[in-house]
Design an enzyme around this catalytic site. Structure first.
Site, PDB file in Angstrom:
ATOM      1  N   ILE A   1       0.838  -1.201   0.000  1.00  0.00           N
ATOM      2  CA  ILE A   1       0.000   0.000   0.000  1.00  0.00           C
ATOM      3  C   ILE A   1       0.874   1.253   0.000  1.00  0.00           C
ATOM      4  O   ILE A   1       2.027   1.219   0.448  1.00  0.00           O
ATOM      5  CB  ILE A   1      -0.952  -0.015   1.236  1.00  0.00           C
ATOM      6  CG1 ILE A   1      -1.978   1.125   1.184  1.00  0.00           C
ATOM      7  CG2 ILE A   1      -0.163   0.012   2.535  1.00  0.00           C
ATOM      8  CD1 ILE A   1      -3.074   1.005   2.241  1.00  0.00           C
ATOM      9  N   CYS A   2       0.298   2.342  -0.523  1.00  0.00           N
ATOM     10  CA  CYS A   2       0.898   3.675  -0.435  1.00  0.00           C
ATOM     11  C   CYS A   2       2.190   3.763  -1.252  1.00  0.00           C
ATOM     12  O   CYS A   2       2.187   3.577  -2.461  1.00  0.00           O
ATOM     13  CB  CYS A   2       1.093   4.036   1.038  1.00  0.00           C
ATOM     14  SG  CYS A   2       1.376   5.785   1.360  1.00  0.00           S
ATOM     15  N   ALA A   3       3.316   4.037  -0.607  1.00  0.00           N
ATOM     16  CA  ALA A   3       4.581   4.180  -1.325  1.00  0.00           C
ATOM     17  C   ALA A   3       5.176   2.841  -1.748  1.00  0.00           C
ATOM     18  O   ALA A   3       5.964   2.780  -2.700  1.00  0.00           O
ATOM     19  CB  ALA A   3       5.587   4.923  -0.442  1.00  0.00           C
TER      20      ALA A   3
ATOM     21  N   PHE B   1       0.231   5.299  -3.832  1.00  0.00           N
ATOM     22  CA  PHE B   1      -0.022   6.671  -3.373  1.00  0.00           C
ATOM     23  C   PHE B   1      -0.082   7.601  -4.592  1.00  0.00           C
ATOM     24  O   PHE B   1       0.774   7.526  -5.481  1.00  0.00           O
ATOM     25  CB  PHE B   1       1.084   7.114  -2.422  1.00  0.00           C
ATOM     26  CG  PHE B   1       0.788   8.407  -1.711  1.00  0.00           C
ATOM     27  CD1 PHE B   1      -0.214   8.469  -0.756  1.00  0.00           C
ATOM     28  CD2 PHE B   1       1.499   9.555  -2.011  1.00  0.00           C
ATOM     29  CE1 PHE B   1      -0.505   9.662  -0.098  1.00  0.00           C
ATOM     30  CE2 PHE B   1       1.220  10.751  -1.356  1.00  0.00           C
ATOM     31  CZ  PHE B   1       0.217  10.796  -0.397  1.00  0.00           C
TER      32      PHE B   1
END
Length: 207
Positions: free
Chosen positions: A113-115, A134
């Site tokens: 998830i995200c970065a 992200f």
């Protein structure tokens, strides 16, 4: 789950990685949701020092084990929270990358998830053809994927057995989606309702 000695258990097991600079909402939200679903979660620190991790917004989180002490079994899923600093530490860890590549080879699930999809998966041949991350990092993954990463809060690539998501605000949908793959819809729905997710969020996790 399967141990390195070949013993099997019925309880699903997940390795959640953490490092200095990992995002605390994502890390805690993933672990909490999976435990609610009856999953055996191991929080493993990537990097040296003691088990305490200084998270991206200043909180201190203590891992269960160092990664080297948690790698003696085959996990049903390996999950990477985001946070730029933590993701960079993950990307620099050869032992972690080997574990992820092992999951990929065995067609076992892994998630980020995200970065982490952009910083860990993309440079190491682990990013599936359908993914997200992200929003500020979409440019890093767009040349490598077939979908529009901005259109989905959570993306499941069933061919690669990989789940990706966008960031802190999509954490619970991401974690419930993980639960669906591990323990099924009925348990995942029960957990989602207990977390007070909106019906739209619950439906979005049915991928």
């Amino acid at each position: 789950a399967t141990t390195m000695e070949g013993k099997t258990t019925t309880e699903k097991s997940v390795l959640v990685c953490v490092a200095d600079g990992s995002e605390e909402i994502e890390t805690c939200g993933i672990c909490d949701t999976l435990v609610r679903g009856g999953v055996d979660v191991t929080l493993a620190k990537v990097g040296g020092g003691n088990l305490a991790c200084k998270m991206s917004r200043g909180m201190t989180l203590v891992a269960d084990k160092h990664l080297k002490d948690a790698s003696g079994k085959i996990y049903d899923m390996i999950v990477l929270p985001g946070g730029g600093g933590g993701a960079k530490t993950f990307a620099a860890s050869e032992p972690l990358l080997e574990l992820l590549k092992g999951q990929q080879k065995l067609k076992r699930w892994y998630a980020a998830i995200c970065a982490s999809p952009a910083i860990v998966l993309a440079p190491n041949g682990l990013l599936p053809k359908r993914a997200t991350c992200f929003p500020a990092l979409h440019g890093k993954i767009k040349p490598l994927i077939e979908n529009d990463p901005a259109k989905s809060r959570v993306v499941v690539d069933a061919d690669t057995h990989c789940i990706t998501s966008q960031g802190p605000g999509t954490t619970l949908e991401f974690a419930v989606t993980i639960l669906r793959k591990l323990v099924g819809d009925e348990k995942a729905d029960d957990v989602a309702k207990g977390l007070l997710l909106l019906e739209t969020q619950i439906e979005a996790s049915k991928l």
